[in-house]
Design a protein around this motif. Structure first.
Motif, short mmCIF file in Angstrom:
data_model
loop_
_atom_site.label_atom_id
_atom_site.label_comp_id
_atom_site.label_asym_id
_atom_site.label_seq_id
_atom_site.Cartn_x
_atom_site.Cartn_y
_atom_site.Cartn_z
N ILE A 12 10.63 -8.80 -2.20
CA ILE A 12 9.72 -7.71 -2.52
C ILE A 12 9.42 -6.95 -1.24
O ILE A 12 8.71 -7.43 -0.36
N GLY A 13 10.00 -5.77 -1.10
CA GLY A 13 9.78 -4.95 0.08
C GLY A 13 11.05 -4.73 0.86
O GLY A 13 11.72 -5.69 1.26
N GLU A 36 11.63 -2.36 -4.24
CA GLU A 36 10.97 -1.47 -3.28
C GLU A 36 10.39 -0.28 -4.03
O GLU A 36 11.11 0.49 -4.67
N LYS A 37 9.07 -0.12 -3.94
CA LYS A 37 8.41 0.97 -4.67
C LYS A 37 8.36 2.27 -3.87
O LYS A 37 8.10 3.33 -4.42
N GLY A 42 11.19 1.01 4.88
CA GLY A 42 9.80 0.69 5.11
C GLY A 42 9.10 1.57 6.12
O GLY A 42 9.55 2.67 6.46
N ALA A 116 7.71 -0.79 -8.31
CA ALA A 116 6.72 -1.75 -7.85
C ALA A 116 6.92 -3.07 -8.58
O ALA A 116 7.22 -3.11 -9.77
N ILE A 139 8.08 -12.41 0.02
CA ILE A 139 7.16 -11.27 0.07
C ILE A 139 7.33 -10.60 1.43
O ILE A 139 7.08 -11.20 2.47
N THR A 141 6.25 -7.10 2.05
CA THR A 141 5.66 -5.83 1.68
C THR A 141 5.05 -5.05 2.83
O THR A 141 4.55 -3.94 2.65
N SER A 268 -0.08 -5.07 3.03
CA SER A 268 0.06 -4.40 1.73
C SER A 268 0.37 -5.44 0.66
O SER A 268 1.54 -5.74 0.39
N LEU A 272 0.21 -7.18 -6.38
CA LEU A 272 1.26 -8.18 -6.54
C LEU A 272 0.87 -9.30 -7.50
O LEU A 272 1.72 -10.10 -7.90
N ALA A 305 3.32 -8.92 6.26
CA ALA A 305 2.71 -9.58 5.11
C ALA A 305 2.37 -11.03 5.39
O ALA A 305 1.52 -11.62 4.73
#
Length: 472
Positions: A12-13, A36-37, A42, A116, A139, A141, A268, A272, A305
């Motif tokens: 995630i990320g 990745e939202k 990044g 997301a 994770i 993020t 961030s 989640l 994170a």
């Protein structure tokens, strides 16, 4: 309707840490899904390291032109075209972006989902279109700019690092709230590009760093014309924007054309649903053990994170540890990493390990401190820039505890000490290195050599030499 699949790993990320984990796992033959939202690459690529250093490069060019007369080179008046500066910044991002792109990672075999993600349970992650049951979850993020709770701030337009690089017009007067590395770097850059700049800090500017090293940087900012206001607490923001601060003499209003908030960053992790996965968090990030694993044995965290430091290079190092642990089952220890840090001001300030104050607190007076100034470095003299110094902190027996360098290209020269501390090298191995002459890097060899000077030229050694001369 969302599709349900299984995967070996979910990441995630898509920042530095997440991309490194995803690339490593995919190239080892695992089925990887990357969520990745926002933008691929990044914060570092899009809002942090890359654009800020591109901006600093332009500011440095302008400054060097203005200062060239000190070397006998006289240039015409410097003109800054801010729109072209920002075009350079965006070109730098665009040039690097393909390395972090969705296409590249799909080419590596990663399934990239630009949505997301959130946890459904201890091993299931879902977005709007996809539900993934995974063996391992990482994770990655990152973090975002922290926004303090100051009256009036939410009602006033302000900048963070995520919006600053959208500017097309140079701020006439930039007020910066926060005197850490981000505030100092950007404050100096915008001043050299032509903005009036005020930096406000509630405590000490560059407060984490060695005071003498920080002073070397701050003296240059003052010489550049940056107004530095330390020990001033922000009490409110008024339209303008105008920052109102409180000091010993009472309130003072600081008007500006733009306000940049640079008081730090926060992980961030919102949205989640970590509780559904049994993952604990605190103010710094996900709570992890030394292998970067959370309370849920399937879930790891890397980079910002993970709450162990906010550096792109640390995120990359975390990724390597997670690949070793989560995929190969090898023991790792994130707590033993030796992580250098650099403030990309002019002069640069780089450090690794303990500062002198931290070493004295941990070891008492059982430490040694060596100091070598660039005023004695031939390359620095030849370049007409002798600002700064190197400082080495060791135990009484010579174990390296920390190093601080401040001066031109200090970030490049700290790397030798990162190797020495990571590999457990002795000071004698550093002194045995042949440093090319003339280079600023010679300061490192001199620091190590200076540690041996008292013993080498002691009265005891002189007596030994007196005896040996009759046997030679």
């Amino acid at each position: 309707m969302s599709t349900s699949i299984k995967a070996d790993m979910v990441v995630i990320g898509a920042g530095s840490g997440g991309l490194s984990v995803a690339a490593g796992a995919a190239q080892l033959g695992l089925k990887v899904v990357l969520f990745e939202k926002g933008e691929m690459g990044g914060d570092c690529l899009n809002y942090g390291c890359v654009p800020s250093k591109a901006l600093i490069a332009a500011a440095t060019a302008a400054h060097e032109m203005r200062m060239a007369s000190r070397l006998g080179v006289h240039a015409a008046e410097v003109a800054v075209d801010f729109s072209q500066v920002m075009a350079h910044v965006r070109a730098a991002i665009a040039t690097i972006a393909p390395h972090d792109s969705q296409a590249r990672f799909e080419g590596l075999g990663v399934q990239v989902v630009r949505e997301a993600a959130r946890f459904l349970d201890r091993r299931t992650v879902a977005s709007d279109s996809l539900r993934v049951r995974a063996r391992k979850i990482v994770i990655a993020t990152g973090s975002r700019a922290a926004v303090p709770d100051i009256p009036g701030l939410s009602d006033t337009p302000f900048l963070t690092n995520e919006t600053l690089f959208d500017l097309d017009v140079l701020p006439t007067r930039l007020v910066i709230l926060g005197g850490g590395p981000i505030g100092v770097e950007l404050g100096q850059a915008f001043r050299r590009l032509g903005s009036e700049v005020v930096i406000v800090e509630a405590d000490r500017l560059l407060g984490r760093e060695d005071p003498a090293a920080a002073a070397s940087v701050l003296d240059q900012l003052t010489a550049d014309g940056v107004r530095l206001m330390a020990g001033r607490k922000a009490v409110r923001v008024e339209p303008g924007p105008t920052l109102v601060v409180e000091g010993a003499a009472g309130e003072e209003k600081i008007p500006g054309s733009h306000l940049l908030v640079a008081v730090g960053r926060q992980p961030s992790l919102d949205g989640l649903d970590l509780d559904k996965a049994g993952v604990e968090r605190n103010a710094r990030g996900v709570v992890t053990d030394r292998s970067l694993r959370s309370g849920n044995r399937r879930v790891y965290a890397v980079g910002d994170a993970a709450g162990r430091g906010q550096f792109t290079h640390l995120a990359g190092a975390h990724a390597g540890l997670v690949v070793r642990r989560a995929i190969f089952g090898l023991p790792v220890n994130a707590e033993t990493l030796q992580v250098p840090r650099v403030t990309y001001s002019d002069p640069e300030l780089a450090a690794i390990g303990l500062s002198e104050a931290e070493a004295r607190k941990a070891q008492g007076d059982d430490i040694r401190v060596e100091l070598v100034e660039f005023a004695g470095n031939d390359r620095a003299i030849a370049e007409g820039d002798v600002r700064g110094f190197g400082k080495l902190i060791t135990t009484a027996k010579g174990k390296i505890l920390g190093v601080t360098l401040v001066g031109r290209h200090a970030g490049d020269h700290i790397q030798l000490w990162a190797l020495a501390m990571s590999a457990g090298l002795k000071l004698s191995q550093v002194t045995g290195m042949i440093a090319p002459y003339p280079t600023r890097g010679e300061v490192n060899k001199r620091l190590a050599g200076q540690w041996y000077t008292p013993a080498l030229f002691s009265s005891r050694t002189r007596k030994v030499v007196a005896l040996l001369k009759h046997l030679a």
